[in-house]
Write an enzyme that holds these catalytic residues in place. Structure first.
Site, short mmCIF file in Angstrom:
data_model
loop_
_atom_site.label_atom_id
_atom_site.label_comp_id
_atom_site.label_asym_id
_atom_site.label_seq_id
_atom_site.Cartn_x
_atom_site.Cartn_y
_atom_site.Cartn_z
N ARG A 22 68.39 7.27 -2.90
CA ARG A 22 67.33 6.88 -1.95
C ARG A 22 67.65 5.53 -1.30
O ARG A 22 67.47 5.37 -0.09
CB ARG A 22 65.97 6.82 -2.65
N ASN A 40 62.21 11.12 -4.22
CA ASN A 40 62.64 12.07 -5.24
C ASN A 40 61.57 13.14 -5.38
O ASN A 40 60.39 12.87 -5.21
CB ASN A 40 62.81 11.37 -6.59
#
Length: 97
Positions: A22, A40
């Site tokens: 990320r 996520n």
């Protein structure tokens, strides 16, 4: 004329959690001047949306499907809801939790 703006949703499969995916995605998006988000999922994938000039979005799609973060292993990336938009729906790119 300005380059058309594009929006696309993505989901990346493989070893993409616990590998700074990320954070790297946010960095790559900002480097390209793109907006949107990444997070996520509970099933071990990373999902999100990216918006910006068509050429930059295409470059980001390539990064999401082939490069990723240094420790990640990408099995595949799915892209959906790809469309031309008249204006950006986000002011920046963020990591969602």
């Amino acid at each position: 004329m300005a380059e058309p703006l594009k929006s696309v949703d993505y989901e990346v499969f493989g070893t993409v959690q616990g590998v700074c995916f990320r954070m790297y995605t946010e960095g790559e998006a900002k480097k390209r001047g793109l907006v949107g988000w990444v997070k996520n999922t509970s099933k071990g994938t990373v999902t999100g949306q990216v918006q910006g000039p068509e050429e930059k979005v295409n470059s980001m799609k390539s990064w999401l499907s082939k490069v990723g973060s240094p420790s990640s292993r990408i099995d595949r990336a799915d892209f959906s809801n790809e469309k031309t938009i008249s204006k950006l729906e986000y002011s920046n790119f963020s990591i969602r939790y």
